[in-house]
Design a protein around this motif. Structure first.
Motif, PDB file in Angstrom:
ATOM      1  N   VAL A 157       0.837  -1.203   0.000  1.00 53.99           N
ATOM      2  CA  VAL A 157       0.000   0.000   0.000  1.00 53.99           C
ATOM      3  C   VAL A 157       0.872   1.253   0.000  1.00 53.99           C
ATOM      4  N   LYS A 158       1.965   1.218   0.763  1.00 47.96           N
ATOM      5  CA  LYS A 158       2.884   2.370   0.762  1.00 47.96           C
ATOM      6  C   LYS A 158       3.461   2.584  -0.628  1.00 47.96           C
ATOM      7  N   ASP A 159       3.843   1.484  -1.275  1.00 43.70           N
ATOM      8  CA  ASP A 159       4.388   1.581  -2.627  1.00 43.70           C
ATOM      9  C   ASP A 159       3.343   2.142  -3.587  1.00 43.70           C
ATOM     10  N   GLU A 160       2.127   1.637  -3.470  1.00 49.11           N
ATOM     11  CA  GLU A 160       1.037   2.128  -4.317  1.00 49.11           C
ATOM     12  C   GLU A 160       0.750   3.602  -4.024  1.00 49.11           C
ATOM     13  N   ASN A 161       0.781   3.961  -2.744  1.00 47.74           N
ATOM     14  CA  ASN A 161       0.559   5.355  -2.352  1.00 47.74           C
ATOM     15  C   ASN A 161       1.650   6.255  -2.930  1.00 47.74           C
ATOM     16  N   TYR A 162       2.896   5.782  -2.915  1.00 50.44           N
ATOM     17  CA  TYR A 162       3.999   6.546  -3.483  1.00 50.44           C
ATOM     18  C   TYR A 162       3.794   6.738  -4.988  1.00 50.44           C
ATOM     19  N   LYS A 163       3.396   5.652  -5.662  1.00 47.40           N
ATOM     20  CA  LYS A 163       3.149   5.752  -7.107  1.00 47.40           C
ATOM     21  C   LYS A 163       2.016   6.724  -7.397  1.00 47.40           C
ATOM     22  N   LEU A 164       0.949   6.654  -6.571  1.00 50.06           N
ATOM     23  CA  LEU A 164      -0.173   7.578  -6.756  1.00 50.06           C
ATOM     24  C   LEU A 164       0.259   9.021  -6.503  1.00 50.06           C
ATOM     25  N   ALA A 165       1.097   9.226  -5.500  1.00 45.16           N
ATOM     26  CA  ALA A 165       1.590  10.579  -5.216  1.00 45.16           C
ATOM     27  C   ALA A 165       2.421  11.100  -6.383  1.00 45.16           C
ATOM     28  N   MET A 166       3.255  10.220  -6.945  1.00 45.88           N
ATOM     29  CA  MET A 166       4.073  10.630  -8.097  1.00 45.88           C
ATOM     30  C   MET A 166       3.167  10.934  -9.295  1.00 45.88           C
ATOM     31  N   ARG A 167       2.161  10.111  -9.504  1.00 49.58           N
ATOM     32  CA  ARG A 167       1.214  10.333 -10.604  1.00 49.58           C
ATOM     33  C   ARG A 167       0.462  11.642 -10.398  1.00 49.58           C
ATOM     34  N   TYR A 168       0.054  11.887  -9.150  1.00 54.48           N
ATOM     35  CA  TYR A 168      -0.645  13.129  -8.826  1.00 54.48           C
ATOM     36  C   TYR A 168       0.254  14.335  -9.104  1.00 54.48           C
ATOM     37  N   ALA A 169       1.519  14.226  -8.697  1.00 54.36           N
ATOM     38  CA  ALA A 169       2.458  15.328  -8.930  1.00 54.36           C
ATOM     39  C   ALA A 169       2.635  15.567 -10.428  1.00 54.36           C
ATOM     40  N   THR A 170       2.757  14.482 -11.190  1.00 53.40           N
ATOM     41  CA  THR A 170       2.913  14.605 -12.642  1.00 53.40           C
ATOM     42  C   THR A 170       1.678  15.243 -13.261  1.00 53.40           C
ATOM     43  N   LEU A 171       0.497  14.768 -12.849  1.00 58.30           N
ATOM     44  CA  LEU A 171      -0.745  15.324 -13.388  1.00 58.30           C
ATOM     45  C   LEU A 171      -0.914  16.785 -12.981  1.00 58.30           C
ATOM     46  N   SER A 172      -0.521  17.105 -11.770  1.00 60.46           N
ATOM     47  CA  SER A 172      -0.611  18.484 -11.304  1.00 60.46           C
ATOM     48  C   SER A 172       0.305  19.382 -12.135  1.00 60.46           C
ATOM     49  N   GLU A 173       1.501  18.878 -12.406  1.00 57.19           N
ATOM     50  CA  GLU A 173       2.440  19.637 -13.239  1.00 57.19           C
ATOM     51  C   GLU A 173       1.880  19.805 -14.654  1.00 57.19           C
ATOM     52  N   GLU A 174       1.322  18.720 -15.202  1.00 58.88           N
ATOM     53  CA  GLU A 174       0.723  18.801 -16.536  1.00 58.88           C
ATOM     54  C   GLU A 174      -0.442  19.785 -16.543  1.00 58.88           C
ATOM     55  N   LYS A 175      -1.236  19.758 -15.471  1.00 61.01           N
ATOM     56  CA  LYS A 175      -2.368  20.681 -15.373  1.00 61.01           C
ATOM     57  C   LYS A 175      -1.871  22.118 -15.351  1.00 61.01           C
ATOM     58  N   ASN A 176      -0.835  22.372 -14.547  1.00 60.94           N
ATOM     59  CA  ASN A 176      -0.288  23.727 -14.476  1.00 60.94           C
ATOM     60  C   ASN A 176       0.234  24.179 -15.836  1.00 60.94           C
ATOM     61  N   MET A 177       0.892  23.261 -16.544  1.00 61.36           N
ATOM     62  CA  MET A 177       1.395  23.606 -17.878  1.00 61.36           C
ATOM     63  C   MET A 177       0.226  23.878 -18.827  1.00 61.36           C
ATOM     64  N   ALA A 178      -0.839  23.085 -18.711  1.00 61.05           N
ATOM     65  CA  ALA A 178      -2.007  23.283 -19.558  1.00 61.05           C
ATOM     66  C   ALA A 178      -2.681  24.618 -19.239  1.00 61.05           C
ATOM     67  N   VAL A 179      -2.740  24.962 -17.957  1.00 63.55           N
ATOM     68  CA  VAL A 179      -3.321  26.250 -17.562  1.00 63.55           C
ATOM     69  C   VAL A 179      -2.490  27.394 -18.133  1.00 63.55           C
ATOM     70  N   MET A 180      -1.165  27.258 -18.030  1.00 59.93           N
ATOM     71  CA  MET A 180      -0.291  28.307 -18.586  1.00 59.93           C
ATOM     72  C   MET A 180      -0.468  28.404 -20.096  1.00 59.93           C
ATOM     73  N   ARG A 181      -0.545  27.264 -20.756  1.00 59.81           N
ATOM     74  CA  ARG A 181      -0.746  27.257 -22.212  1.00 59.81           C
ATOM     75  C   ARG A 181      -2.103  27.875 -22.555  1.00 59.81           C
ATOM     76  N   SER A 182      -3.102  27.561 -21.767  1.00 59.61           N
ATOM     77  CA  SER A 182      -4.437  28.123 -21.977  1.00 59.61           C
ATOM     78  C   SER A 182      -4.405  29.640 -21.825  1.00 59.61           C
ATOM     79  N   ARG A 183      -3.682  30.116 -20.816  1.00 61.16           N
ATOM     80  CA  ARG A 183      -3.558  31.572 -20.628  1.00 61.16           C
ATOM     81  C   ARG A 183      -2.842  32.209 -21.813  1.00 61.16           C
ATOM     82  N   ASP A 184      -1.771  31.550 -22.261  1.00 60.76           N
ATOM     83  CA  ASP A 184      -1.054  32.077 -23.421  1.00 60.76           C
ATOM     84  C   ASP A 184      -1.967  32.141 -24.641  1.00 60.76           C
ATOM     85  N   LEU A 185      -2.724  31.056 -24.837  1.00 55.84           N
ATOM     86  CA  LEU A 185      -3.641  31.029 -25.985  1.00 55.84           C
ATOM     87  C   LEU A 185      -4.741  32.073 -25.838  1.00 55.84           C
ATOM     88  N   GLN A 186      -5.239  32.261 -24.621  1.00 54.74           N
ATOM     89  CA  GLN A 186      -6.264  33.279 -24.396  1.00 54.74           C
ATOM     90  C   GLN A 186      -5.702  34.667 -24.669  1.00 54.74           C
TER      91      GLN A 186
END
Length: 144
Positions: A66-95
């Protein structure tokens, strides 16, 4: 007779000794039963201990999983959060780019309207000129 009394005393002593030994035997048998019960209880506790130890090991393995799975989920969350932030920045640039294009479009539309007004004004001026000028102008255009 002394011999008989002596033998009787010895027999009594042996009887007392025998009774004592029987008492000791019973005491030892009782103690042996208690020890067997204690041994059975200890054996049951040992089995319970082993079972609990096995369960603990299983839970520990599951905890690690479970700890290993939690770590993987945390890493996935961090990656998705980073991707989201990049998408938000790209959206602002496009706007921003859209807003700039809208501004440019509005500016060009205003210029176009102004050009149309000037063209209409020129057309009206040409049409409203005296006829004489229009005919000569028409002749000049038809010469070529």
């Amino acid at each position: 007779m002394n011999e008989v009394i002596k033998l009787q005393q010895q027999a009594k002593a042996k009887d007392v000794q025998r009774v004592d030994l029987i008492g000791k035997q019973r005491t030892l048998e009782d103690e042996q039963r208690k020890l067997r019960l204690t041994n059975q209880e200890l054996s049951a506790f040992q089995q319970r201990y082993n079972k609990m130890k096995e369960e603990r090991n299983n839970y520990n393995d599951e905890l690690l999983r479970v700890k290993d799975e939690n770590y993987k989920l945390a890493m996935r969350y961090a990656t998705l959060s980073e991707e989201k932030n990049m998408a938000v920045m790209r959206s602002r640039d496009l706007q921003l780019e859209i807003d700039q294009l809208k501004h440019r479009l509005n500016k060009l539309e205003e210029e176009c309207k102004m050009e149309r007004r000037q063209s209409l004004k020129l057309k009206n001026d040409i049409e409203n000129r005296p006829r004489k000028n229009r005919s000569s102008n028409w002749r000049e255009r038809t010469r070529f």
